[in-house]
Motif scaffolding. Structure first.
Motif, PDB file in Angstrom:
ATOM      1  N   LEU A  31       0.820  -1.017  -0.103  1.00 26.77           N
ATOM      2  CA  LEU A  31      -0.009  -0.064   0.093  1.00 26.77           C
ATOM      3  C   LEU A  31       0.636   1.209  -0.063  1.00 26.77           C
ATOM      4  N   TRP A 244     -18.404  -4.278   1.153  1.00 26.26           N
ATOM      5  CA  TRP A 244     -17.529  -3.150   0.601  1.00 26.26           C
ATOM      6  C   TRP A 244     -17.475  -2.937  -0.695  1.00 26.26           C
ATOM      7  N   GLN A 252     -19.103   5.074  -5.669  1.00 24.65           N
ATOM      8  CA  GLN A 252     -17.839   5.582  -6.530  1.00 24.65           C
ATOM      9  C   GLN A 252     -17.900   5.200  -8.044  1.00 24.65           C
ATOM     10  N   LYS A 254     -17.053   2.160  -9.335  1.00 21.79           N
ATOM     11  CA  LYS A 254     -16.234   0.913  -9.833  1.00 21.79           C
ATOM     12  C   LYS A 254     -15.457  -0.118  -8.416  1.00 21.79           C
ATOM     13  N   LEU A 258      -8.524  -3.319  -4.240  1.00 23.75           N
ATOM     14  CA  LEU A 258      -8.120  -3.121  -2.897  1.00 23.75           C
ATOM     15  C   LEU A 258      -9.535  -3.032  -1.967  1.00 23.75           C
ATOM     16  N   SER A 262      -9.800  -4.895   1.564  1.00 27.89           N
ATOM     17  CA  SER A 262     -10.005  -4.125   2.393  1.00 27.89           C
ATOM     18  C   SER A 262     -11.499  -4.599   3.360  1.00 27.89           C
ATOM     19  N   TYR A 295     -15.949   1.143   5.076  1.00 28.98           N
ATOM     20  CA  TYR A 295     -15.862   1.830   3.957  1.00 28.98           C
ATOM     21  C   TYR A 295     -16.436   3.124   4.041  1.00 28.98           C
ATOM     22  N   VAL A 298     -13.483   5.083   6.033  1.00 27.73           N
ATOM     23  CA  VAL A 298     -12.494   5.584   5.344  1.00 27.73           C
ATOM     24  C   VAL A 298     -12.524   6.641   4.473  1.00 27.73           C
ATOM     25  N   ILE A 299     -13.838   6.913   3.759  1.00 26.18           N
ATOM     26  CA  ILE A 299     -14.443   7.935   3.189  1.00 26.18           C
ATOM     27  C   ILE A 299     -14.652   9.198   4.055  1.00 26.18           C
ATOM     28  N   LEU A 310      -2.654   3.995   6.315  1.00 21.52           N
ATOM     29  CA  LEU A 310      -3.130   3.035   5.780  1.00 21.52           C
ATOM     30  C   LEU A 310      -4.706   2.411   6.261  1.00 21.52           C
ATOM     31  N   VAL A 315     -10.373   0.652   9.733  1.00 19.11           N
ATOM     32  CA  VAL A 315     -10.574  -0.922   9.478  1.00 19.11           C
ATOM     33  C   VAL A 315     -10.644  -1.412  10.750  1.00 19.11           C
TER      34      VAL A 315
ATOM     35  N   LYS B  43      -9.389   8.349 -14.090  1.00 16.85           N
ATOM     36  CA  LYS B  43      -9.265   8.286 -12.796  1.00 16.85           C
ATOM     37  C   LYS B  43      -8.963   7.072 -12.181  1.00 16.85           C
ATOM     38  N   ILE B  45      -9.059   5.173  -8.170  1.00 20.11           N
ATOM     39  CA  ILE B  45      -9.865   4.991  -6.852  1.00 20.11           C
ATOM     40  C   ILE B  45      -9.059   3.885  -5.903  1.00 20.11           C
ATOM     41  N   TYR B  46      -8.347   4.655  -4.773  1.00 16.85           N
ATOM     42  CA  TYR B  46      -8.020   3.759  -3.870  1.00 16.85           C
ATOM     43  C   TYR B  46      -8.639   4.059  -2.458  1.00 16.85           C
ATOM     44  N   ARG B  47      -9.124   2.959  -1.847  1.00 18.06           N
ATOM     45  CA  ARG B  47     -10.125   2.964  -0.829  1.00 18.06           C
ATOM     46  C   ARG B  47     -10.778   4.431  -0.611  1.00 18.06           C
ATOM     47  N   GLY B  48     -11.601   4.644  -1.648  1.00 22.91           N
ATOM     48  CA  GLY B  48     -12.483   5.821  -1.604  1.00 22.91           C
ATOM     49  C   GLY B  48     -11.658   7.021  -1.980  1.00 22.91           C
ATOM     50  N   ALA B  49     -10.414   6.945  -2.183  1.00 22.26           N
ATOM     51  CA  ALA B  49      -9.681   8.471  -2.572  1.00 22.26           C
ATOM     52  C   ALA B  49      -9.515   8.326  -3.808  1.00 22.26           C
ATOM     53  N   GLU B  50     -10.029   9.236  -4.540  1.00 18.67           N
ATOM     54  CA  GLU B  50     -10.065   9.453  -6.294  1.00 18.67           C
ATOM     55  C   GLU B  50      -8.741  10.196  -6.364  1.00 18.67           C
TER      56      GLU B  50
END
Lengths: 405, 112
Positions: A31, A244, A252, A254, A258, A262, A295, A298-299, A310, A315, B43, B45-50
């Protein structure tokens, strides 16, 4: 009476939990950015050495030695005096030394989990001192309170395999660490891409595999409860991986790789305290909610704006807290006659005890962790210099490079 | 003598190479490059971060040729690299002063 079946099972379970720490090293290693891969792996791997030594000298004794006022164990087992090959006070069918080894693996992975919060910016020397102090002053007391005959255990708090001691504890410590160590240079402005997601997926797979030892082994015998914990671990984790991915797909656009690992990790964390106390259908529900909650967490981190690099808080902290609450909701004596009923089975009291356990763990961990970090920050300093941070952990701390193409 | 630098979509490289070989082009240099033009980035996306990734992978072909064959080569590259969608790339043409083959010391047209 020593039971060879139980002993064989617990030997294997202990080895499985040991494998989780290298698994975590790979999970975190993938990561971070290329320049920090070895430094990140090192922070987990070195715990296998450091905590083992602490455990032999005084760690096991403070956590599991005869209780002193509900707060800490005494030094009766220092240097493992009297911890031998006959059963001890905690497990009646396996050697005392094997119970000690099993618990050691938990003590190793807990500080390793925190490393995700200050990834890519902490001095290795400061990290070692932090880990030794944190294990001594945070992990050992809390472990004693919940498992070693301390006051939370006496109150009847349910924590099957370590949701409070390991996950809430490391998550709370991680929040303090992220805030006190401070954000990485360029955080919020530059994009920090994971440098090797296949490595992270491999690490996640090893964690899942090892977690069967973690949860099923916490039954301390090769019987029906180990089987229940084993099965619950599988289905809760699968459910969380799925939820998740669907949550991020909806929000989002997609479904990400990860995201699926996660989610799996969130599920593993959430089912940990409940694994031996709930039924399989409850486990699915616990997993589904864990994936969505973590999820969301982390947002939310990105909105609030602290650099828990990380997502240890999102989590382990949030997943562990949900797991402890869920144990108070879904626990049932139909699943495990030696457990208790939760709120959904009419026992409000158990639910309140779980809440108390959560609050105590969070407050205790945050206060003592903050004190340790502040102390180290003002004496030896926690962070790399700016220049070292740009060069990366690998070259500046270890004089190595992860890859040479 | 002219040098062509053509930035194209990576998956079009084989088609372009085949078409140029048929035309009699005897050598080229190819490199992986990144950049952006009107196509802009994509774009991640990694764990919600775009993140918006500005630089898109492309392939750069470099070849040096005699002036006579130049128009045909340009047409060939256009025909074989074109998808009609944004991001097909660009062709740059520059004048070359001298070409020397290291092994023999030949110069100019002979050395191409």
């Amino acid at each position: 009476m020593l039971n060879t079946g139980d002993t064989a099972f617990m030997l294997v379970a202990t080895a499985l939990v040991m494998l989780m720490t290298p698994g975590l090293a790979l999970f975190y290693g993938g990561l971070v950015r290329t320049k920090n891969v070895l430094g990140t792996i090192m922070q987990s791997f070195i715990c296998l050495g450091l905590v083992s030594i602490i455990w032999v000298v005084y760690g096991y004794s403070l956590a599991f030695g005869p209780d002193v006022g509900g707060v800490i164990g005494n030094l009766k087992y220092a240097f493992l005096r009297g911890v031998g090959l006959t059963p001890g006070p905690y497990a009646s069918t396996i050697p005392h030394l094997l119970f000690c080894a099993f618990q050691l693996m938990f003590a190793i992975i807990t500080p390793a989990l925190i490393t995700g919060a200050f990834a890519e910016r902490m001095k290795f020397s400061a990290f070692l001192v932090f880990t030794a102090l944190w294990t001594t002053f945070v992990y050992l007391p809390l472990c004693h309170w919940v498992w070693g005959g301390g006051w939370l255990q006496k109150l009847g708090a349910l924590d099957f395999a370590g949701g409070t001691v390991i996950h809430i504890n490391s998550g709370a410590a991680a929040l303090c660490a992220a805030l006190i160590v401070g954000e990485r240079k360029g955080w919020g402005r530059e994009a920090f891409h994971p440098h090797n997601l296949p490595m992270t997926v491999l690490g996640g797979g090893l964690l899942w595999f090892g977690w069967f030892g973690f949860n099923a082994g916490s039954a301390l015998s090769a019987g029906n409860i180990a089987c229940l914990a084993f099965f619950n671990t599988q289905v809760a984790t699968g459910a969380a991986a799925l939820s998740w991915v669907f949550a991020e797909w909806l929000y989002q656009g997609k479904p990400t790789t990860l995201g699926v690992v996660s989610g799996a990790l969130a599920g593993l964390v959430a089912i940990t305290p409940a694994a031996g106390f709930v039924g399989p259908v409850s486990s699915v529900a616990i997993g589904i909610i864990a994936g969505i909650l973590c999820y969301g967490a982390v947002i939310l981190k990105a909105r609030i704006g602290y650099d828990d690099s990380l997502d240890v808080v999102g989590v382990h902290g949030v997943g562990g807290t949900w797991g402890a609450i869920a144990t108070g909701l879904f626990a049932s004596v139909a699943a495990n006659p030696d457990g208790a009923n939760g709120l959904f089975f009419g026992n409000v009291h158990q639910f309140l005890i779980q809440l108390l356990g959560i609050i105590v763990a969070i407050v205790f961990s945050m206060v003592v962790t903050s004190l340790i970090l502040k102390l180290l920050d003002s004496t030896m300093g926690l962070r790399l210099t700016r220049e070292e941070e740009i060069q990366g952990l690998d070259v500046t701390q270890h004089s190595e490079m992860g890859y040479s193409f | 003598m002219k040098k062509i630098e053509a930035i194209i979509k990576p998956f079009k490289l084989d088609e372009v190479k085949e078409a140029l070989s048929e035309l009699g082009v005897k050598g080229m240099t190819v490199s992986d490059v990144k950049g952006f033009g009107r196509q802009k980035g994509h774009k991640e996306i990694y764990r919600g971060a775009e993140y918006v990734v500005d630089f898109i992978p492309k392939v750069k072909i470099e070849l040096v040729l005699d002036d006579e064959i130049l128009p045909k080569v340009i047409d060939t590259i256009i025909n074989s690299a074109k998808t009609g969608k944004i991001g097909d790339g660009k062709i740059f043409v520059t004048t070359i002063d001298e070409v020397i083959r290291i092994r023999t010391g030949e110069r100019g047209k002979e050395a191409i």
